[in-house]
Design a protein around this motif. Structure first.
Motif, mmCIF file in Angstrom:
data_model
loop_
_atom_site.group_PDB
_atom_site.id
_atom_site.type_symbol
_atom_site.label_atom_id
_atom_site.label_comp_id
_atom_site.label_asym_id
_atom_site.label_seq_id
_atom_site.Cartn_x
_atom_site.Cartn_y
_atom_site.Cartn_z
ATOM 1 N N ASP A 50 0.814 -1.208 0.000
ATOM 2 C CA ASP A 50 0.000 0.000 0.000
ATOM 3 C C ASP A 50 0.851 1.263 0.000
ATOM 4 O O ASP A 50 0.342 2.353 0.178
ATOM 5 C CB ASP A 50 -0.904 -0.013 1.242
ATOM 6 N N ARG A 51 2.162 1.077 -0.185
ATOM 7 C CA ARG A 51 3.048 2.226 -0.100
ATOM 8 C C ARG A 51 3.581 2.592 -1.481
ATOM 9 O O ARG A 51 3.990 1.746 -2.261
ATOM 10 C CB ARG A 51 4.208 1.888 0.835
ATOM 11 N N CYS A 52 3.559 3.882 -1.741
ATOM 12 C CA CYS A 52 3.984 4.367 -3.045
ATOM 13 C C CYS A 52 5.182 5.290 -2.850
ATOM 14 O O CYS A 52 5.166 6.169 -1.988
ATOM 15 C CB CYS A 52 2.816 5.117 -3.677
ATOM 16 N N GLU A 73 13.872 14.617 -6.219
ATOM 17 C CA GLU A 73 13.375 14.488 -4.858
ATOM 18 C C GLU A 73 12.557 13.211 -4.746
ATOM 19 O O GLU A 73 11.800 12.886 -5.651
ATOM 20 C CB GLU A 73 12.493 15.691 -4.537
ATOM 21 N N THR A 74 12.709 12.509 -3.642
ATOM 22 C CA THR A 74 11.902 11.306 -3.435
ATOM 23 C C THR A 74 10.915 11.533 -2.299
ATOM 24 O O THR A 74 11.295 12.016 -1.234
ATOM 25 C CB THR A 74 12.802 10.100 -3.100
ATOM 26 N N VAL A 75 9.657 11.212 -2.557
ATOM 27 C CA VAL A 75 8.638 11.271 -1.509
ATOM 28 C C VAL A 75 7.940 9.913 -1.429
ATOM 29 O O VAL A 75 7.962 9.143 -2.389
ATOM 30 C CB VAL A 75 7.579 12.374 -1.771
ATOM 31 N N ALA A 76 7.330 9.635 -0.285
ATOM 32 C CA ALA A 76 6.628 8.372 -0.109
ATOM 33 C C ALA A 76 5.332 8.625 0.641
ATOM 34 O O ALA A 76 5.219 9.598 1.386
ATOM 35 C CB ALA A 76 7.496 7.383 0.664
ATOM 36 N N PHE A 77 4.353 7.753 0.426
ATOM 37 C CA PHE A 77 3.067 7.905 1.104
ATOM 38 C C PHE A 77 2.234 6.641 0.915
ATOM 39 O O PHE A 77 2.507 5.839 0.027
ATOM 40 C CB PHE A 77 2.303 9.117 0.560
ATOM 41 N N PRO A 78 1.209 6.502 1.762
ATOM 42 C CA PRO A 78 0.301 5.370 1.561
ATOM 43 C C PRO A 78 -0.700 5.698 0.454
ATOM 44 O O PRO A 78 -1.022 6.851 0.224
ATOM 45 C CB PRO A 78 -0.414 5.259 2.912
ATOM 46 N N LEU A 79 -1.203 4.684 -0.227
ATOM 47 C CA LEU A 79 -2.270 4.868 -1.216
ATOM 48 C C LEU A 79 -3.593 4.972 -0.466
ATOM 49 O O LEU A 79 -3.687 4.488 0.656
ATOM 50 C CB LEU A 79 -2.294 3.674 -2.174
ATOM 51 N N PRO A 80 -4.604 5.609 -1.035
ATOM 52 C CA PRO A 80 -4.696 6.162 -2.388
ATOM 53 C C PRO A 80 -3.971 7.495 -2.531
ATOM 54 O O PRO A 80 -3.767 8.193 -1.546
ATOM 55 C CB PRO A 80 -6.198 6.342 -2.568
ATOM 56 N N ALA A 81 -3.602 7.803 -3.793
ATOM 57 C CA ALA A 81 -2.832 9.013 -4.041
ATOM 58 C C ALA A 81 -2.997 9.472 -5.484
ATOM 59 O O ALA A 81 -3.524 8.752 -6.324
ATOM 60 C CB ALA A 81 -1.363 8.744 -3.747
#
Ligand SMILES: Cc1cc2nc3c(=O)[nH]c(=O)nc-3n(C[C@@H](O)[C@H](O)[C@H](O)COP(=O)(O)OP(=O)(O)OC[C@H]3O[C@@H](n4cnc5c(N)ncnc54)[C@H](O)[C@@H]3O)c2cc1C
Ligand SMILES: Cc1cc2nc3c(=O)[nH]c(=O)nc-3n(C[C@H](O)[C@H](O)[C@H](O)COP(=O)(O)OP(=O)(O)OC[C@H]3O[C@@H](n4cnc5c(N)ncnc54)[C@H](O)[C@@H]3O)c2cc1C
Lengths: 324, 249
Positions: free
Chosen positions: B151-153, B164-172
């Motif tokens: 679930d991680r993007c 730049e790298t960013v990360a977050f949980p879905l939905p996105a």
């Protein structure tokens, strides 16, 4: 009349020229609308930075602080800035159309239920603005309704704000954030370091295209000229796509817009998407072996030649000139 | 995983744009219409994610006139599963477009929405970011690399001065930059299959949104034309002119 609030982007404890451009455009809008221009500096600990921003004549500089604003992230920044806009009742929120401005301002506009004009080049006295469309083939006169309007300005269309005679007052404020709603995480920033001037700030830009044929040739053929004239280096999309140079050197409609005093295009054909990013340069030089190349239609000085011969020669001529 | 790709129909980037003398828009008589190039990249990325995960669905949507069907079919021929055309002939502003897409998101419940970073005609670069805010979802604009693990993007973004790298949980919501991928062409079997895929037309009025634009283009004008200068005969002459006439070197 509501005030103007400028988002002051910073990097490495420093304001790039593009931020001073946003402040200047904000001051112009405020003057034309009979309002005040305020500046917001967002971060974890930004009071001393806010003092730097206080040099440019804004009515007030607000240091908006919160640990969640340490690194730039769109969700937290949009929320904090929107709350500030509401609390001060600003009518215009402005930033420069840098990568960050482009990322943040539409999100902010949606949060404020406000219309947004991107990348504007002119502010009219009645508050309407002009922005390019169709890769610069059309100039649109744009009118916005509602209590709040969001604007990004094109960095090359406005000057940097000059220093004012007296500093603006600085006010420190904690940002209001609903932390449970924030889901984004900063992982890292892989910075491309260079000793050369910044592409968007340089007085001279030398750009290379597919005609250079390889990344190696960028180093051995183009870079000596770049350094001889003290320029920043740029590139066409074709050169970036081919992996000759990093992405952030792309000049054009979908890359960076530059307008230096002198732009030297080497081995670039002059596609409309490239012209959109450089045709407002003061003087344009084109070096291309094809005399029909469209780049010559915008060049003040055109040299039809094989770049592999002409560019080293030019670097040598410039070096001689500078020594004499 | 279900992925929604909203796209716009734009003039082919190779088209010469002519502004109408009355300032009302562009001449469309000789225009070839295509899927916005950044949106083709979005479709390609969605297809690759589906192929990688070996499961899921790619749904296309566009907000435009009835004859935008043609571009939806092209997207279906690339491999998307089905399509929605929200029919309107009114000029809509970006916030309205984002709200219409949000309505479709509410109905379709995708885990990911991929859009282009900018439409190459109007060049606003706004819709994806607005959509993310309306949905309260994370956003990653200008993506040059996208990875999904559970679930991680994680997204690598093309920004000023580097990556730049960013990360977050879905939905996105993710918007594409040029280096994310190289879109495939529709294959002949793809084109045949596309004819049978579901393409639903929905009148925009049925969504119950206020469509009044808060931003209006009052006039479109051609920019002042830059004059071509002169050809120079040699490198020596060029450097001399830059030094003595232009005084730039
Ligand atoms: C003569 C003329 C008059 C106009 N009048 C107005 C006006 O009065 N008010 C106004 O606001 N705008 C007006 N426009 C512009 C308007 O219609 C824009 O297309 C719209 O605001 C969206 O902006 P954009 O295409 O630049 O979006 P961007 O933000 O650049 O698009 C980003 C992404 O959003 C998605 N997207 C964009 N549009 C659609 C769509 N239709 N369907 C599905 N996905 C989409 C795509 O993935 C795209 O890559 C006018 C344009 C012209 C030429
Ligand atoms: C959606 C989209 C967005 C785009 N955005 C951008 C953008 O932001 N910026 C951009 O630049 N492009 C952009 N493009 C691409 C653009 O359309 C062109 O394809 C690109 O600019 C071409 O790059 P080029 O001039 O380096 O290559 P080419 O067009 O291949 O030109 C190479 C030139 O080098 C010359 N040459 C070759 N060898 C020599 C030699 N030995 N000596 C001298 N001259 C030589 C040739 O005569 C030729 O004119 C975009 C395209 C699309 C579809």
């Amino acid at each position: 009349m509501g005030d103007v609030l400028v988002f002051a982007e910073h990097q490495h404890e420093h304001f790039p020229k593009s931020t001073l451009v946003a402040i200047n455009a904000g001051l112009e809008m405020a003057r034309k609308r009979g309002a005040q221009c305020l500046v917001a500096v967002l971060g974890e600990n930004v009071e001393s930075l806010a003092q730097q921003a206080a040099k440019y004549g804004a009515a007030k500089v607000i240091a908006l602080e919160h640990p969640a604003l340490k690194n730039y992230l769109a969700d937290a920044h949009a929320q904090a800035l929107a709350n500030l806009v509401k609390s001060i009742g600003a009518e215009y929120v402005m930033a420069t159309a840098t990568a960050r401005g482009k990322d943040l301002m539409p999100r902010l506009a949606a949060r404020l239920d406000a219309p947004m004009a991107s990348d504007i080049i002119t502010i009219n006295d009645d508050g309407t603005v002009i922005r390019p469309m169709y890769a610069g083939n059309g100039m649109a006169l744009v009118e916005m309704d509602g209590p709040v309007k969001v604007i990004t300005v094109r960095a090359t269309a406005f000057d940097a704000a000059p220093e004012a005679s007296s500093p603006s007052p600085v006010e420190k404020q904690p940002a209001t954030l609903d932390q449970a709603s924030l889901k984004m995480e900063f992982v890292n920033f892989n910075e491309i370091k260079s000793d050369r001037p910044q592409l968007t700030e340089a007085h001279i830009v030398v750009s290379g295209g597919r005609g250079l044929k390889s990344g190696e040739n960028f180093k051995t053929v183009l870079e000596p000229l770049v350094d001889a004239v003290g320029a920043a280096m740029g590139a066409s999309r074709a050169a970036v796509d081919a992996g000759f140079v990093p992405n952030d050197l792309q000049v054009g409609q979908t890359g960076k817009v530059v307008a230096p005093d002198l732009y030297i295009a080497v081995g670039i054909s002059g596609a409309i998407q490239h012209l959109a990013g450089m045709k407002d340069s003061k003087v344009i030089v084109a070096i291309n072996k094809d005399e029909e190349a469209p780049i010559f239609s915008v060049a003040d000085y055109g040299l039809v030649a094989d770049l592999f011969k002409a560019v080293p020669e030019m670097a040598e001529e410039v070096r001689k000139l500078k020594q004499s | 995983m279900k992925i929604l790709v909203p796209f716009k129909r734009v003039p082919d980037p190779a088209t010469t744009i002519r502004i109408l003398p009355d300032g009302s828009g562009i001449a469309t008589d000789n225009v070839k219409w295509v899927i916005n190039p950044f949106d083709e990249i979005a479709i390609e990325e969605a297809l690759r994610i589906k192929e990688r995960l070996k499961t899921g669905e790619v749904v296309l949507m566009t907000i435009g006139q009835s004859n935008w069907q043609e571009q939806l079919r092209t997207g279906l021929a690339m491999g998307a599963d089905r399509a929605k055309l929200i029919v309107t002939d009114k000029p809509l502003d970006t916030l309205t477009i984002a709200r219409v897409i949000a309505k479709v998101v509410a109905e379709e419940q995708p885990r990911l929405v991929i859009l282009g970073k900018q439409a190459i005609d109007d060049d606003s670069n706004q819709v994806g970011q607005m959509l993310a805010e309306i949905l309260g979802w994370p956003q990653a604009t200008f993506a040059s690399k996208l990875e999904i693990e559970g679930d991680r993007c994680t997204v690598v973004r093309e920004v000023d001065g580097g990556l730049e790298t960013v990360a977050f949980p879905l939905p996105a919501v993710v918007t594409t930059d040029l280096r994310l991928n190289e879109p495939r062409y529709a294959s002949l079997p793809g084109i045949m299959k596309a004819r049978k895929k579901e393409l639903k037309e929905i009148p925009i009025e049925s969504l119950g949104l206020d469509l009044t634009p808060k931003l209006r283009v009052k006039e479109l004008k051609a920019p002042p034309k830059r004059q071509a200068g002169r050809k120079v005969g040699s490198v020596q002459e060029l450097v001399k002119l830059l030094h003595e006439e232009a005084k730039l070197i």
